[in-house]
Motif scaffolding. Structure first.
Motif, PDB file in Angstrom:
ATOM      1  N   UNK A 153       0.869  -1.179   0.000  1.00 50.07           N
ATOM      2  CA  UNK A 153       0.000   0.000   0.000  1.00 50.07           C
ATOM      3  C   UNK A 153       0.901   1.223   0.000  1.00 50.07           C
ATOM      4  N   UNK A 154       0.528   2.235  -0.750  1.00 47.69           N
ATOM      5  CA  UNK A 154       1.295   3.479  -0.796  1.00 47.69           C
ATOM      6  C   UNK A 154       0.407   4.645  -0.403  1.00 47.69           C
ATOM      7  N   UNK A 155       0.837   5.396   0.588  1.00 46.81           N
ATOM      8  CA  UNK A 155       0.124   6.608   0.988  1.00 46.81           C
ATOM      9  C   UNK A 155       0.414   7.697  -0.041  1.00 46.81           C
ATOM     10  N   UNK A 156      -0.629   8.242  -0.632  1.00 44.33           N
ATOM     11  CA  UNK A 156      -0.428   9.294  -1.631  1.00 44.33           C
ATOM     12  C   UNK A 156      -0.970  10.645  -1.177  1.00 44.33           C
ATOM     13  N   UNK A 157      -1.635  10.695  -0.010  1.00 40.47           N
ATOM     14  CA  UNK A 157      -2.037  11.985   0.543  1.00 40.47           C
ATOM     15  C   UNK A 157      -2.305  11.825   2.029  1.00 40.47           C
ATOM     16  N   UNK A 158      -2.133  12.913   2.766  1.00 38.69           N
ATOM     17  CA  UNK A 158      -2.389  12.886   4.197  1.00 38.69           C
ATOM     18  C   UNK A 158      -2.780  14.269   4.675  1.00 38.69           C
ATOM     19  N   UNK A 159      -3.271  14.327   5.898  1.00 43.24           N
ATOM     20  CA  UNK A 159      -3.703  15.576   6.524  1.00 43.24           C
ATOM     21  C   UNK A 159      -2.488  16.228   7.177  1.00 43.24           C
ATOM     22  N   UNK A 160      -1.920  17.217   6.503  1.00 42.01           N
ATOM     23  CA  UNK A 160      -0.700  17.835   6.980  1.00 42.01           C
ATOM     24  C   UNK A 160      -0.866  18.553   8.313  1.00 42.01           C
ATOM     25  N   UNK A 161      -2.021  19.172   8.522  1.00 39.94           N
ATOM     26  CA  UNK A 161      -2.242  19.884   9.789  1.00 39.94           C
ATOM     27  C   UNK A 161      -2.338  18.906  10.952  1.00 39.94           C
ATOM     28  N   UNK A 162      -3.023  17.797  10.739  1.00 37.68           N
ATOM     29  CA  UNK A 162      -3.116  16.795  11.795  1.00 37.68           C
ATOM     30  C   UNK A 162      -1.752  16.184  12.069  1.00 37.68           C
ATOM     31  N   UNK A 163      -0.986  15.939  11.012  1.00 38.40           N
ATOM     32  CA  UNK A 163       0.369  15.410  11.173  1.00 38.40           C
ATOM     33  C   UNK A 163       1.200  16.338  12.041  1.00 38.40           C
ATOM     34  N   UNK A 164       1.158  17.635  11.766  1.00 39.75           N
ATOM     35  CA  UNK A 164       1.932  18.591  12.559  1.00 39.75           C
ATOM     36  C   UNK A 164       1.428  18.663  13.990  1.00 39.75           C
ATOM     37  N   UNK A 165       0.129  18.531  14.170  1.00 39.43           N
ATOM     38  CA  UNK A 165      -0.411  18.536  15.530  1.00 39.43           C
ATOM     39  C   UNK A 165       0.178  17.405  16.348  1.00 39.43           C
ATOM     40  N   UNK A 166       0.178  16.202  15.783  1.00 37.79           N
ATOM     41  CA  UNK A 166       0.755  15.054  16.491  1.00 37.79           C
ATOM     42  C   UNK A 166       2.249  15.277  16.745  1.00 37.79           C
ATOM     43  N   UNK A 167       2.966  15.727  15.726  1.00 35.27           N
ATOM     44  CA  UNK A 167       4.405  15.912  15.865  1.00 35.27           C
ATOM     45  C   UNK A 167       4.730  16.979  16.890  1.00 35.27           C
ATOM     46  N   UNK A 168       4.093  18.135  16.796  1.00 35.10           N
ATOM     47  CA  UNK A 168       4.417  19.235  17.700  1.00 35.10           C
ATOM     48  C   UNK A 168       4.006  18.907  19.131  1.00 35.10           C
ATOM     49  N   UNK A 169       2.874  18.222  19.310  1.00 35.29           N
ATOM     50  CA  UNK A 169       2.502  17.816  20.666  1.00 35.29           C
ATOM     51  C   UNK A 169       3.574  16.932  21.287  1.00 35.29           C
ATOM     52  N   UNK A 170       4.128  16.031  20.484  1.00 34.14           N
ATOM     53  CA  UNK A 170       5.195  15.163  20.978  1.00 34.14           C
ATOM     54  C   UNK A 170       6.417  15.972  21.369  1.00 34.14           C
ATOM     55  N   UNK A 171       6.833  16.860  20.498  1.00 31.23           N
ATOM     56  CA  UNK A 171       8.039  17.642  20.756  1.00 31.23           C
ATOM     57  C   UNK A 171       7.843  18.639  21.897  1.00 31.23           C
ATOM     58  N   UNK A 172       6.609  19.110  22.072  1.00 27.33           N
ATOM     59  CA  UNK A 172       6.308  20.040  23.150  1.00 27.33           C
ATOM     60  C   UNK A 172       5.889  19.325  24.432  1.00 27.33           C
ATOM     61  N   UNK A 173       5.980  17.977  24.400  1.00 25.41           N
ATOM     62  CA  UNK A 173       5.707  17.130  25.548  1.00 25.41           C
ATOM     63  C   UNK A 173       4.256  17.255  26.013  1.00 25.41           C
ATOM     64  N   UNK A 174       3.356  17.376  25.043  1.00 25.06           N
ATOM     65  CA  UNK A 174       1.923  17.359  25.330  1.00 25.06           C
ATOM     66  C   UNK A 174       1.391  15.967  25.006  1.00 25.06           C
ATOM     67  N   UNK A 175       0.175  15.686  25.469  1.00 21.13           N
ATOM     68  CA  UNK A 175      -0.439  14.381  25.228  1.00 21.13           C
ATOM     69  C   UNK A 175      -1.190  14.391  23.909  1.00 21.13           C
ATOM     70  N   UNK A 176      -0.951  13.383  23.077  1.00 22.37           N
ATOM     71  CA  UNK A 176      -1.736  13.220  21.860  1.00 22.37           C
ATOM     72  C   UNK A 176      -2.941  12.351  22.162  1.00 22.37           C
ATOM     73  N   UNK A 177      -4.118  12.805  21.729  1.00 26.46           N
ATOM     74  CA  UNK A 177      -5.356  12.064  21.966  1.00 26.46           C
ATOM     75  C   UNK A 177      -6.027  11.764  20.645  1.00 26.46           C
TER      76      UNK A 177
END
Length: 310
Positions: free
Chosen positions: A286-310
């Protein structure tokens, strides 16, 4: 709890991807298996240990693996990530111990201990995985899945016109891995370039935070940032964290296609090019050809800012 093994040629974006996994409570990282790619093997091992230290959660076992591709000379990305792979920080050598067992053998053993449970995330060339597949194909077919930061998806390459770096380093290894009867998800350069671009505003947001992890992420990507500035870009793509986030939180993916993937290993002019056949052969990936960039950044930044991802 989900079980991951992360195979990595650890440079700056690999480190951020590893931190993301280590800080996610629903994931247990059983091991980091290290391969040469972005940098040489020894530096890649040290950078993996740095990722564990910065994440500051727990210490998965770290195993050194293959120091060169199966049939070719090693091609690195020091010009992109810095001589040390971490933006030329040249950090002191870590005192975290590494295991004496070879990464190939560790992969085989851990899969036998946890059949059909382990999700393998590959962030570099596939040399370690190919060696394990050659040695114990039946065992490697007991993986639950493989998520690969590899290939170009439906777009051009980032190393040659047709090839993405991880595949270009060792296309023969990918060819072997494609023969495994395991669900395989490609997160390629096209969707990363389109949806996972870190802007100057993003970097300022992280740098001005109170999180030491976020500040480290900005610092370790300095060479990558400078390299992309030289290309006229105001920011850079984060490849490996994108693949990791797709593995942990698949809801970020908005469009995927199934296809039979093959890779060019014979012709130098397009060595490492992946072909996706959706019509004449049984799908093997399977190949991912599109994704939700804003949601991706939310998950990433929450991790880096030591927040909880829900």
């Amino acid at each position: 709890m989900r079980k991951f093994i992360i195979d990595t040629d650890t440079a700056s974006d690999d480190v951020i991807a590893i931190i993301t996994a280590l800080r996610e409570p629903s994931i247990e990282v059983l091991a980091l298996t290290v391969v040469a790619g972005n940098v040489g093997l020894e530096q890649s091992i040290q950078n993996a240990l740095t990722a564990i230290k910065v994440a500051d959660t727990y210490q998965p076992a770290v195993y050194g693996g293959m120091s060169k591709p199966l049939f070719r000379n090693l091609f690195t990305a020091a010009d992109v990530h810095g001589e040390d792979g971490l933006g030329n920080m040249f950090l002191p050598k870590s005192n975290i111990p590494i295991e004496s067992e070879h990464a190939m053998d560790a992969l085989i053993r851990l899969i036998e201990e946890h059949p059909y449970e382990i999700e393998l995330i590959t962030l570099g060339p596939l040399t370690n995985i190919a060696m394990a597949a050659l040695k114990a194909p039946e065992t490697m077919n007991k993986l639950k899945s493989i998520t690969l930061m590899a290939g170009t998806g439906l777009g051009p390459g980032n190393t040659t016109e047709t090839a993405e770096f991880n595949v270009y380093v060792d296309a023969e290894a990918l060819s072997i891995v494609l023969g495994l009867d395991v669900p395989k998800l490609f997160v390629g350069w096209d969707v990363i370039e389109k949806r996972a671009f870190i802007t100057e505003d993003d970097l300022a947001y992280l740098e001005n935070s109170d999180s030491p992890i976020a500040k480290f992420a900005v610092r370790c990507t300095k060479s990558l940032h400078d390299f992309c500035k030289g290309l006229g870009l105001n920011g850079f793509e984060l490849a490996d964290p994108t693949a990791m986030i797709c593995a942990i939180w698949p809801e970020v993916m908005t469009n995927c296609i199934e296809a039979h993937a093959t890779v060019e290993t014979k012709k130098e002019e397009n060595y490492g090019q992946i072909f996706l056949d959706q019509e004449s052969a049984t799908p093997n990936s399977t190949t991912c050809i599109d994704l939700d960039g804003e949601l991706l950044k939310t998950y990433l930044f929450n991790t880096l800012l030591m927040k909880e991802n829900k």
